[in-house]
Design an enzyme around this catalytic site. Sequence first.
Site, PDB file in Angstrom:
ATOM      1  N   LYS A 107       7.753   2.009  -3.530  1.00 30.11           N
ATOM      2  CA  LYS A 107       8.159   0.732  -4.122  1.00 30.11           C
ATOM      3  C   LYS A 107       9.390   0.871  -5.005  1.00 30.11           C
ATOM      4  O   LYS A 107      10.026  -0.126  -5.333  1.00 30.11           O
ATOM      5  CB  LYS A 107       7.001   0.112  -4.900  1.00 30.11           C
ATOM      6  CG  LYS A 107       5.881  -0.357  -3.985  1.00 30.11           C
ATOM      7  CD  LYS A 107       4.819  -1.145  -4.739  1.00 30.11           C
ATOM      8  CE  LYS A 107       3.794  -1.730  -3.798  1.00 30.11           C
ATOM      9  NZ  LYS A 107       2.898  -0.708  -3.236  1.00 30.11           N
TER      10      LYS A 107
HETATM   11  C1  PLP Z   1       2.187  -0.863  -1.994  1.00 31.77           C
HETATM   12  C2  PLP Z   1       1.730   0.377  -1.322  1.00 31.77           C
HETATM   13  C3  PLP Z   1       1.348   0.399   0.037  1.00 31.77           C
HETATM   14  C4  PLP Z   1       1.281  -0.839   0.887  1.00 31.77           C
HETATM   15  O1  PLP Z   1       2.540  -1.360   1.199  1.00 31.77           O
HETATM   16  P1  PLP Z   1       2.684  -2.867   1.769  1.00 31.77           P
HETATM   17  O2  PLP Z   1       4.129  -3.117   1.856  1.00 31.77           O
HETATM   18  O3  PLP Z   1       1.984  -3.733   0.755  1.00 31.77           O
HETATM   19  O4  PLP Z   1       1.983  -2.900   3.082  1.00 31.77           O
HETATM   20  C5  PLP Z   1       1.008   1.615   0.604  1.00 31.77           C
HETATM   21  N1  PLP Z   1       1.002   2.755  -0.121  1.00 31.77           N
HETATM   22  C6  PLP Z   1       1.349   2.779  -1.435  1.00 31.77           C
HETATM   23  C7  PLP Z   1       1.294   4.064  -2.169  1.00 31.77           C
HETATM   24  C8  PLP Z   1       1.724   1.597  -2.078  1.00 31.77           C
HETATM   25  O5  PLP Z   1       2.050   1.628  -3.387  1.00 31.77           O
END
Ligand code: PLP
Length: 431
Positions: A107
Site C-alpha cells: 500500500k
Molecule cells: C490491503 C492488502 C491486501 C489486499 O489488497 P486489495 O487491493 O484490497 O485486494 C493484501 N495483502 C496485504 C498485506 C494488504 O495490506
Amino acid sequence: MNYYSTNRQSPAVDFREAAIRGQAPDRGLYFPERIPQVDPEIIRRLADFSPEEIAFRVIRPYTGDTIDEATLYRIVSETVNFPIPLVPVTDRIASLELFHGPTLAFKDIGARFMSRCLGHFTRGEKQKITVLVATSGDTGGAVANGFYQVEGVEVVILYPSGKVSPVQEKQLTTLGHNIHALEVAGSFDDCQAMVKQAFADEELCRQRFLTSANSINVARWLPQQFYYFFALRQWQYPGQPPVIAVPSGNFGNICAGMLAMQSGLPVQHFIAACNRNDIVSAYLEGGELLPRMAVPTLSNAMDVGNPSNFIRIQELFGKVFPLLKAKLSSATITDEETEDTIEKVFRQTGYLLDPHGAVGFLALERYLQAASGAKGFFLETAHPVKFPEAVERITGKPIPVPDTLAPMMEREKQSIFIHPGYQHLKDYLMA
Ligand SMILES: *Cc1c(COP(=O)(O)O)cnc(C)c1O
C-alpha cells in the site's frame, strides 16, 4: 482523460477532481473513459527503461493535463524509490516483493503517489485538505507515511485501541507533524462508522475540506499498475507470459494488474487468491456476487466481505462475463492451508512467506499443477515481520527485523485517546 462514475448518475470529472473527491457523488467508483495503450515498443524492451520512466509513461495518460510533466516525473520517482525485486522461489514460481517500502506493505506505492498528487493539487489553495481514514492496520500506516510532511494536507487516522499489531501502531503514532492518530476505545467498525458520519455531516464539511484515502481513490488505485510492469521487466521467459496470483481483499491490487494487461502488458492469466472471505469465487463459478460479513483470518488485510473494486474488473471487460472468466480465476485458501504453506515453503526453499503471500503462493501452485509448462509469480504484499506471531509460531524462528524498522520501534507513541461515538470525533475536528 475523464473518469465516469460506475453508477452513471454523476458527471464525468478529470483526474484532479476524481482524486480530491475519492468517491463519486452518486456513490459509484470513478473509472477511466478509455484504456490507454502502452507503446508496444516499450513493452518489448521494458528492461531498457528505468522504473521511473516506465511508471511515468504508464500513468501519464491518466493524469492528462492536471499535472505538468516535470511534476509528474518527480512524483513517480518519489513513489517508486525502493526496490521491487522478482525473486525465484521454486523453478516455476517467483515472488514479487512489494514490501521494501517504508511501511513494509504494497500500500506504500498507492499512498505515496496519492499523497503527492493531493499535495500538488492543494498548492496555493487557502483551505487545507483533511484526509480522514479509519484503519484496521496496514492502510493507516501507509497513508500516514505517504502524507507525512506533505504541505496543505492534514491526516487524521482512527484506529481501534489494542487491535492493531505493535509495528502497525508505531507506524501510525510516531510521526507527528501533520499526522494525527486517534486511538478509539472500540472496534474497527466503530472507527469506520465515525468516519462515515463525518463525511455525511454538512456542518463539518463546510468547516473542513474532508477527503478519504481508501483504495477506491483513483490516485491510489492506478499507480498499482507500475509493479506489474516492473515484474515483466525482470521476467526471464520472453514469449511465455506469466500467470499472476494476487492476494485479494478489496480487489484494488488485482484490478490494477488487469488494467495493465488491458493496456498491453502480456499476462497469461490472473488468479484472485482469497482467504475464507471468497464471495468472488462463488461468482466466478456462475453464481451471484453476494456480499457477506467478513470473517477473521490469518491474512487479515484480506478480510473483506464486500470487495468494492470488483465492479471495476467487471467494467474492464464491458460486463461481459465470459471475457472476464477467460482471464480471471480465483482460489480459496483456509488458515490451515496458509500455515502449512508457510511451513512447507520455508522448509523446502528457505523462503519466508507472510500469511498474505502464502495464500498467493498456494493459489498459484495449484493452478500451475493443472497447467503444464506454465510459470508465474505471486505478489508478496507484506513483510512477514508485520505478522510475527503467526509466522514465528510456524517456522519456530524469530524473524530478523529490517534495519529500517528498528529506530521507529524506539520512538514514543503520540495518540489522542477518544471514546467511540461520532460526537467525540466531531468535537476534535471542529476544534
Ligand atoms: C490491503 C492488502 C491486501 C489486499 O489488497 P486489495 O487491493 O484490497 O485486494 C493484501 N495483502 C496485504 C498485506 C494488504 O495490506
